[in-house]
Design a protein around this motif. Structure first.
Motif, PDB file in Angstrom:
ATOM      1  N   ARG A  89      30.690 -16.780   2.896  1.00  0.00           N
ATOM      2  CA  ARG A  89      30.482 -15.567   3.694  1.00  0.00           C
ATOM      3  C   ARG A  89      29.600 -14.605   2.916  1.00  0.00           C
ATOM      4  O   ARG A  89      29.338 -14.796   1.740  1.00  0.00           O
ATOM      5  CB  ARG A  89      31.826 -14.892   3.997  1.00  0.00           C
ATOM      6  N   CYS A  90      29.163 -13.578   3.579  1.00  0.00           N
ATOM      7  CA  CYS A  90      28.354 -12.578   2.895  1.00  0.00           C
ATOM      8  C   CYS A  90      29.150 -11.294   2.719  1.00  0.00           C
ATOM      9  O   CYS A  90      28.617 -10.187   2.868  1.00  0.00           O
ATOM     10  CB  CYS A  90      27.057 -12.315   3.663  1.00  0.00           C
ATOM     11  N   GLU A  91      30.410 -11.451   2.406  1.00  0.00           N
ATOM     12  CA  GLU A  91      31.250 -10.278   2.152  1.00  0.00           C
ATOM     13  C   GLU A  91      30.799  -9.657   0.819  1.00  0.00           C
ATOM     14  O   GLU A  91      30.540 -10.382  -0.149  1.00  0.00           O
ATOM     15  CB  GLU A  91      32.720 -10.709   2.124  1.00  0.00           C
ATOM     16  N   PRO A  92      30.665  -8.331   0.746  1.00  0.00           N
ATOM     17  CA  PRO A  92      30.101  -7.659  -0.437  1.00  0.00           C
ATOM     18  C   PRO A  92      30.732  -8.067  -1.764  1.00  0.00           C
ATOM     19  O   PRO A  92      30.001  -8.289  -2.744  1.00  0.00           O
ATOM     20  CB  PRO A  92      30.350  -6.179  -0.138  1.00  0.00           C
ATOM     21  N   ASN A  93      32.058  -8.204  -1.807  1.00  0.00           N
ATOM     22  CA  ASN A  93      32.677  -8.586  -3.078  1.00  0.00           C
ATOM     23  C   ASN A  93      32.220  -9.972  -3.533  1.00  0.00           C
ATOM     24  O   ASN A  93      32.004 -10.204  -4.719  1.00  0.00           O
ATOM     25  CB  ASN A  93      34.203  -8.560  -2.960  1.00  0.00           C
ATOM     26  N   GLU A  94      32.053 -10.857  -2.575  1.00  0.00           N
ATOM     27  CA  GLU A  94      31.620 -12.213  -2.915  1.00  0.00           C
ATOM     28  C   GLU A  94      30.161 -12.213  -3.376  1.00  0.00           C
ATOM     29  O   GLU A  94      29.794 -12.887  -4.344  1.00  0.00           O
ATOM     30  CB  GLU A  94      31.803 -13.120  -1.693  1.00  0.00           C
ATOM     31  N   PRO A 151      31.527  -4.534 -14.375  1.00  0.00           N
ATOM     32  CA  PRO A 151      30.551  -5.629 -14.499  1.00  0.00           C
ATOM     33  C   PRO A 151      29.312  -5.460 -13.618  1.00  0.00           C
ATOM     34  O   PRO A 151      28.219  -5.849 -14.021  1.00  0.00           O
ATOM     35  CB  PRO A 151      31.346  -6.860 -14.050  1.00  0.00           C
ATOM     36  N   ILE A 152      29.464  -4.874 -12.436  1.00  0.00           N
ATOM     37  CA  ILE A 152      28.317  -4.794 -11.526  1.00  0.00           C
ATOM     38  C   ILE A 152      27.251  -3.843 -12.077  1.00  0.00           C
ATOM     39  O   ILE A 152      26.056  -4.023 -11.799  1.00  0.00           O
ATOM     40  CB  ILE A 152      28.743  -4.347 -10.105  1.00  0.00           C
ATOM     41  N   ASN A 153      27.648  -2.850 -12.855  1.00  0.00           N
ATOM     42  CA  ASN A 153      26.678  -1.884 -13.387  1.00  0.00           C
ATOM     43  C   ASN A 153      25.549  -2.577 -14.128  1.00  0.00           C
ATOM     44  O   ASN A 153      24.384  -2.473 -13.764  1.00  0.00           O
ATOM     45  CB  ASN A 153      27.373  -0.896 -14.334  1.00  0.00           C
ATOM     46  N   GLY A 154      25.908  -3.302 -15.194  1.00  0.00           N
ATOM     47  CA  GLY A 154      24.895  -3.951 -16.009  1.00  0.00           C
ATOM     48  C   GLY A 154      24.179  -5.070 -15.284  1.00  0.00           C
ATOM     49  O   GLY A 154      22.972  -5.251 -15.438  1.00  0.00           O
ATOM     50  N   ILE A 204      26.900 -11.019 -10.428  1.00  0.00           N
ATOM     51  CA  ILE A 204      27.448 -10.872 -11.781  1.00  0.00           C
ATOM     52  C   ILE A 204      27.384 -12.195 -12.545  1.00  0.00           C
ATOM     53  O   ILE A 204      27.074 -12.228 -13.741  1.00  0.00           O
ATOM     54  CB  ILE A 204      28.900 -10.345 -11.710  1.00  0.00           C
ATOM     55  N   GLU A 205      27.651 -13.312 -11.832  1.00  0.00           N
ATOM     56  CA  GLU A 205      27.585 -14.630 -12.483  1.00  0.00           C
ATOM     57  C   GLU A 205      26.158 -14.954 -12.923  1.00  0.00           C
ATOM     58  O   GLU A 205      25.947 -15.492 -14.013  1.00  0.00           O
ATOM     59  CB  GLU A 205      28.048 -15.723 -11.510  1.00  0.00           C
ATOM     60  N   HIS A 206      25.185 -14.619 -12.086  1.00  0.00           N
ATOM     61  CA  HIS A 206      23.798 -14.989 -12.383  1.00  0.00           C
ATOM     62  C   HIS A 206      23.149 -14.058 -13.397  1.00  0.00           C
ATOM     63  O   HIS A 206      22.185 -14.436 -14.055  1.00  0.00           O
ATOM     64  CB  HIS A 206      22.964 -14.987 -11.095  1.00  0.00           C
ATOM     65  N   PHE A 207      23.627 -12.839 -13.480  1.00  0.00           N
ATOM     66  CA  PHE A 207      22.999 -11.851 -14.370  1.00  0.00           C
ATOM     67  C   PHE A 207      24.039 -11.149 -15.229  1.00  0.00           C
ATOM     68  O   PHE A 207      24.267  -9.953 -15.091  1.00  0.00           O
ATOM     69  CB  PHE A 207      22.199 -10.831 -13.551  1.00  0.00           C
ATOM     70  N   PRO A 208      24.648 -11.902 -16.146  1.00  0.00           N
ATOM     71  CA  PRO A 208      25.677 -11.307 -17.012  1.00  0.00           C
ATOM     72  C   PRO A 208      25.047 -10.298 -17.967  1.00  0.00           C
ATOM     73  O   PRO A 208      23.874 -10.403 -18.309  1.00  0.00           O
ATOM     74  CB  PRO A 208      26.240 -12.502 -17.772  1.00  0.00           C
ATOM     75  N   ARG A 209      25.801  -9.321 -18.361  1.00  0.00           N
ATOM     76  CA  ARG A 209      25.285  -8.293 -19.270  1.00  0.00           C
ATOM     77  C   ARG A 209      26.462  -7.767 -20.069  1.00  0.00           C
ATOM     78  O   ARG A 209      27.101  -6.806 -19.679  1.00  0.00           O
ATOM     79  CB  ARG A 209      24.635  -7.171 -18.455  1.00  0.00           C
ATOM     80  N   GLU A 210      26.716  -8.414 -21.188  1.00  0.00           N
ATOM     81  CA  GLU A 210      27.857  -7.967 -22.002  1.00  0.00           C
ATOM     82  C   GLU A 210      27.386  -6.931 -23.019  1.00  0.00           C
ATOM     83  O   GLU A 210      26.291  -7.053 -23.588  1.00  0.00           O
ATOM     84  CB  GLU A 210      28.524  -9.148 -22.709  1.00  0.00           C
ATOM     85  N   HIS A 211      28.201  -5.918 -23.213  1.00  0.00           N
ATOM     86  CA  HIS A 211      27.862  -4.878 -24.177  1.00  0.00           C
ATOM     87  C   HIS A 211      28.564  -5.171 -25.496  1.00  0.00           C
ATOM     88  O   HIS A 211      29.787  -5.084 -25.576  1.00  0.00           O
ATOM     89  CB  HIS A 211      28.280  -3.510 -23.658  1.00  0.00           C
ATOM     90  N   HIS A 212      27.787  -5.520 -26.512  1.00  0.00           N
ATOM     91  CA  HIS A 212      28.375  -5.795 -27.815  1.00  0.00           C
ATOM     92  C   HIS A 212      28.899  -4.508 -28.441  1.00  0.00           C
ATOM     93  O   HIS A 212      29.934  -4.492 -29.083  1.00  0.00           O
ATOM     94  CB  HIS A 212      27.359  -6.454 -28.736  1.00  0.00           C
ATOM     95  N   GLU A 213      28.180  -3.418 -28.212  1.00  0.00           N
ATOM     96  CA  GLU A 213      28.590  -2.132 -28.793  1.00  0.00           C
ATOM     97  C   GLU A 213      29.542  -1.403 -27.857  1.00  0.00           C
ATOM     98  O   GLU A 213      29.216  -1.174 -26.702  1.00  0.00           O
ATOM     99  CB  GLU A 213      27.350  -1.268 -29.035  1.00  0.00           C
ATOM    100  N   LYS A 214      30.713  -1.058 -28.367  1.00  0.00           N
ATOM    101  CA  LYS A 214      31.679  -0.353 -27.525  1.00  0.00           C
ATOM    102  C   LYS A 214      32.074   1.008 -28.086  1.00  0.00           C
ATOM    103  O   LYS A 214      32.772   1.770 -27.426  1.00  0.00           O
ATOM    104  CB  LYS A 214      32.950  -1.207 -27.363  1.00  0.00           C
ATOM    105  N   ASP A 215      31.664   1.297 -29.298  1.00  0.00           N
ATOM    106  CA  ASP A 215      31.999   2.595 -29.883  1.00  0.00           C
ATOM    107  C   ASP A 215      31.527   3.703 -28.942  1.00  0.00           C
ATOM    108  O   ASP A 215      30.342   3.789 -28.610  1.00  0.00           O
ATOM    109  CB  ASP A 215      31.324   2.745 -31.240  1.00  0.00           C
ATOM    110  N   PRO A 260      19.360 -15.293  -5.791  1.00  0.00           N
ATOM    111  CA  PRO A 260      20.530 -16.124  -5.498  1.00  0.00           C
ATOM    112  C   PRO A 260      21.329 -15.655  -4.283  1.00  0.00           C
ATOM    113  O   PRO A 260      22.198 -16.391  -3.810  1.00  0.00           O
ATOM    114  CB  PRO A 260      21.372 -16.017  -6.787  1.00  0.00           C
ATOM    115  N   VAL A 261      21.059 -14.461  -3.789  1.00  0.00           N
ATOM    116  CA  VAL A 261      21.835 -13.970  -2.644  1.00  0.00           C
ATOM    117  C   VAL A 261      20.926 -13.586  -1.470  1.00  0.00           C
ATOM    118  O   VAL A 261      21.289 -12.753  -0.634  1.00  0.00           O
ATOM    119  CB  VAL A 261      22.724 -12.762  -3.045  1.00  0.00           C
ATOM    120  N   LYS A 262      19.749 -14.195  -1.400  1.00  0.00           N
ATOM    121  CA  LYS A 262      18.803 -13.800  -0.346  1.00  0.00           C
ATOM    122  C   LYS A 262      19.346 -14.057   1.060  1.00  0.00           C
ATOM    123  O   LYS A 262      19.032 -13.319   1.997  1.00  0.00           O
ATOM    124  CB  LYS A 262      17.464 -14.507  -0.524  1.00  0.00           C
TER     125      LYS A 262
END
Length: 211
Positions: free
Chosen positions: A3-8, A171-174, A14-25, A195-197
């Motif tokens: 489906r094209c439900e927004p959460n999905e 997660p969606i931010n980054g 998020i899966e295709h464009f991960p963005r982990e922040h190493h710095e958390k201070d 990936p979601v066209k």
DNA sequence: AAAACGGGGGC
DNA sequence: GCCCCAGTTTT
């Protein structure tokens, strides 16, 4: 994607464009986020690195003058403004906040140069608090996908908090930034690589879709 | 609502 | 050379 439900759709992004922040201070996240306002990350990473190499704590920056930071933060652009705000924030943290970055949105917003986007990035990245940082990327992409029909980032933030599950807010931010920079670009989006066209209003109905 | 801050990179 | 970029504050 069934489906094209927004959460999905959001989880796919998020899966295709991960963005982990190493710095958390919190202090470093706050300062580097201010440096990255209206500026590409690549240009600010070096500035942050050199700044923290020379001044690693709020106290050390509080004891400096804005002019001392000019050369260090110049590559980030708007350097006089940013240097002044960073020093002012450091002084406030030392004098009124027990040397620590506050965890409340209302307090963060009192700091000079800290608006909703910057504050929410600090909350989600450093404190793990669900917070949506609606920048130009999130605003543009949300409208293209057809999730919202809004004219300002603040409206978009309000709508998205009702639309997306809380665990996606951080997660969606980054991921939106990365997605927006690489694929869903402002001018010429690379819809062929998206990936979601099949869930995107702009791709499916380019004539009627909002910009 | 619009202007101002700003160097670096893409095209 | 022109336009854009993990915005915010001031006019």
């Amino acid at each position: 994607m069934k489906r094209c439900e927004p959460n999905e759709v959001a989880r796919t992004i998020i899966e295709h464009f991960p963005r982990e922040h190493h710095e958390k201070d919190p202090f470093k996240v706050l300062v580097s986020t201010i440096l990255s306002q209206r500026t590409r990350d690549e240009n600010t990473e070096l500035a942050s690195k050199r700044l923290f190499d020379r001044y690693s704590s709020p106290v050390s920056i509080a004891n400096a003058s804005p002019e001392d930071l000019y050369d260090l933060v110049k590559p980030a652009g708007m350097y006089k403004q940013k240097a002044g705000r960073i020093v002012a924030i450091a002084k406030l943290l030392v004098e009124r906040y027990d040397n620590k970055v506050p965890m409340e949105l209302s307090e963060l917003l009192k700091l000079p140069g800290v608006g909703r986007k910057t504050a929410n990035i600090v909350l989600s990245v450093s404190f793990g608090i669900p917070a949506l940082a609606v920048d130009t990327h999130v605003h543009r992409i949300s409208n293209r996908l057809g999730w919202v029909k809004t004219r300002t980032p603040d409206e978009t933030e309000h709508e998205l908090t009702k639309l997306l599950d809380e665990d996606l807010w951080g997660p969606i931010n980054g991921s939106m930034v990365e997605f927006g920079r690489r694929i869903c670009k402002p001018l010429k989006p690379l819809c062929g690589k998206c990936p979601v066209k099949e869930c995107c209003k702009l791709f499916l109905f380019p004539e009627t879709a909002e910009r």
